[in-house]
Design a protein around this motif. Structure first.
Motif, mmCIF file in Angstrom:
data_model
loop_
_atom_site.group_PDB
_atom_site.id
_atom_site.type_symbol
_atom_site.label_atom_id
_atom_site.label_comp_id
_atom_site.label_asym_id
_atom_site.label_seq_id
_atom_site.Cartn_x
_atom_site.Cartn_y
_atom_site.Cartn_z
ATOM 1 N N ALA A 181 2.301 2.305 -9.790
ATOM 2 C CA ALA A 181 3.233 1.420 -9.090
ATOM 3 C C ALA A 181 4.235 0.911 -10.112
ATOM 4 O O ALA A 181 3.879 0.163 -11.024
ATOM 5 C CB ALA A 181 2.488 0.259 -8.436
ATOM 6 N N GLY A 182 5.489 1.327 -9.971
ATOM 7 C CA GLY A 182 6.504 1.030 -10.967
ATOM 8 C C GLY A 182 7.403 -0.125 -10.590
ATOM 9 O O GLY A 182 8.056 -0.083 -9.535
ATOM 10 N N ASN A 183 7.470 -1.123 -11.456
ATOM 11 C CA ASN A 183 8.515 -2.139 -11.376
ATOM 12 C C ASN A 183 9.757 -1.654 -12.109
ATOM 13 O O ASN A 183 10.876 -2.049 -11.797
ATOM 14 C CB ASN A 183 8.016 -3.448 -11.997
ATOM 15 N N GLY A 229 13.139 -5.794 -5.672
ATOM 16 C CA GLY A 229 12.067 -6.443 -4.934
ATOM 17 C C GLY A 229 10.999 -5.513 -4.411
ATOM 18 O O GLY A 229 10.191 -5.919 -3.558
ATOM 19 N N LEU A 230 10.949 -4.280 -4.924
ATOM 20 C CA LEU A 230 10.001 -3.282 -4.436
ATOM 21 C C LEU A 230 9.372 -2.517 -5.593
ATOM 22 O O LEU A 230 10.003 -2.329 -6.641
ATOM 23 C CB LEU A 230 10.695 -2.272 -3.513
ATOM 24 N N PHE A 231 8.136 -2.049 -5.398
ATOM 25 C CA PHE A 231 7.562 -1.048 -6.284
ATOM 26 C C PHE A 231 8.018 0.335 -5.827
ATOM 27 O O PHE A 231 8.149 0.600 -4.627
ATOM 28 C CB PHE A 231 6.034 -1.052 -6.207
ATOM 29 N N THR A 253 7.188 -0.197 -1.656
ATOM 30 C CA THR A 253 6.497 -1.273 -0.967
ATOM 31 C C THR A 253 6.525 -2.532 -1.818
ATOM 32 O O THR A 253 6.692 -2.467 -3.042
ATOM 33 C CB THR A 253 5.038 -0.892 -0.646
ATOM 34 N N GLU A 254 6.337 -3.677 -1.160
ATOM 35 C CA GLU A 254 6.224 -4.946 -1.876
ATOM 36 C C GLU A 254 4.805 -5.195 -2.350
ATOM 37 O O GLU A 254 4.594 -5.976 -3.294
ATOM 38 C CB GLU A 254 6.652 -6.100 -0.962
ATOM 39 N N GLN A 255 3.828 -4.561 -1.689
ATOM 40 C CA GLN A 255 2.431 -4.823 -2.007
ATOM 41 C C GLN A 255 1.564 -3.658 -1.568
ATOM 42 O O GLN A 255 1.833 -3.015 -0.542
ATOM 43 C CB GLN A 255 1.957 -6.105 -1.325
ATOM 44 N N LEU A 256 0.520 -3.380 -2.333
ATOM 45 C CA LEU A 256 -0.471 -2.389 -1.942
ATOM 46 C C LEU A 256 -1.814 -2.766 -2.540
ATOM 47 O O LEU A 256 -1.889 -3.460 -3.559
ATOM 48 C CB LEU A 256 -0.068 -0.974 -2.383
ATOM 49 N N THR A 257 -2.868 -2.313 -1.883
ATOM 50 C CA THR A 257 -4.226 -2.505 -2.382
ATOM 51 C C THR A 257 -4.851 -1.142 -2.601
ATOM 52 O O THR A 257 -4.696 -0.235 -1.770
ATOM 53 C CB THR A 257 -5.067 -3.324 -1.386
#
Length: 290
Positions: A190-192, A211-213, A249-253
């Motif tokens: 997951a890249g910033n 604002g996204l990965f 995406t903004e978030q992932l698990t």
């Protein structure tokens, strides 16, 4: 005090100390220099001044040092953050447009234009570049133990070749926006920002200002297929491979075997499961680009 330089003198096998010696004579009187004495100390030194809005905190070291400093500055995010790159990979600075000469780098770190960037969080750990799980995390763990035996991309390539012999893809489940999918996984990153491991463009569309990965999910690969794919990572063309899925995406698990390592900025930060989250416009940075 206009700036605090947090110097990790052991970073980059002594590169940081050498860089400091080159810039020392050019430091203004209102710049304080503090030295780290061991793991975690840079975080403590950054946390001491994290609430000072008019202060620039400069991390002089490698991506591991920058990782510690940003974890001291967050979650307040009030200071201005800058870097003087002197490590093994130097991946974060690739997004900031810094010049090459030590004096010019110092000028940007102290007086460069301000830009707000996103910061990633994996569980309770903050990161600047990439967080990942799978093959790259296993390599990162090895590099952290052996980086004194090599520099830059070469030490990462040694780690890659060493781990190819035994690494097996593991079943992982990825949760995004209320949906989930399970696949045998070689790695997930997951890249910033785009780069890790000394210039590998693992997440080529990552932008620390959107604002996204940019998430790169590499499914199971044969051992013969790994090296050709990895050679494409330096150009960012690996994302065209049929076993590579990308999304934003903004978030992932991520769930999977609890022994699987997780890295952030090349530092091992724990094991699965993890939740990765973008914190938009979290901190001001000094940049060489207007």
């Amino acid at each position: 005090m206009a700036a605090r330089i947090i110097l990790n003198p052991t970073a980059g096998n002594g590169k940081a100390q050498k860089l400091f010696e080159l810039i020392q004579a050019h430091l203004p009187n209102d710049v304080e220099v503090v030295r780290t004495t061991g793991p975690g100390h840079a975080t403590e030194l950054a946390r001491q001044v994290a609430d000072q809005e008019d202060l620039t905190v400069v991390s002089l070291g490698g991506d591991g040092t920058h990782h510690e400093v940003i974890n001291g500055l967050m979650p307040e995010g009030k200071t201005i953050f800058a870097v003087l790159p002197a490590g093994t990979g130097n991946d974060f600075v690739r997004t900031l447009g810094y010049p090459k000469s030590p004096r010019a780098m110092l000028d940007v770190a102290l007086y460069g234009a301000e830009r707000r960037i996103d910061v990633g969080r994996v569980n309770d750990e903050y990161f600047l570049t990439v967080s990942g799980v799978g093959f790259d995390a296993e390599v990162a763990g090895w590099v952290n133990q052996h980086e004194k035996k090599g520099n830059g991309t070469w030490i990462f390539l040694r780690g890659i070749l060493r781990h190819l012999v035994h690494f097996q893809a593991e079943q992982m489940t990825i949760h995004v926006d209320g949906a989930f999918r399970s696949e045998p996984t070689f790695l997930l990153a997951a890249g910033n920002s785009p780069y890790y491991a000394g210039g590998m463009k693992i997440c080529p569309e990552a932008d620390p200002g959107d604002g996204l990965f940019h998430v790169v999910w590499v499914k199971d690969l044969s051992r013969l297929g790994v090296l050709p794919l990895l050679t494409r990572v330096f150009r960012g063309t690996h994302v065209q491979h049929p076993q590579v899925k990308t999304f934003q995406t903004e978030q992932l698990t991520v769930e999977g075997p609890p022994n699987m390592l997780v890295h952030a900025d090349g530092e091992i930060v724990g094991h699965l499961p993890v939740t990765m989250t973008v914190i938009p416009a979290a901190i001001r940075v000094r940049t060489g680009r207007s």
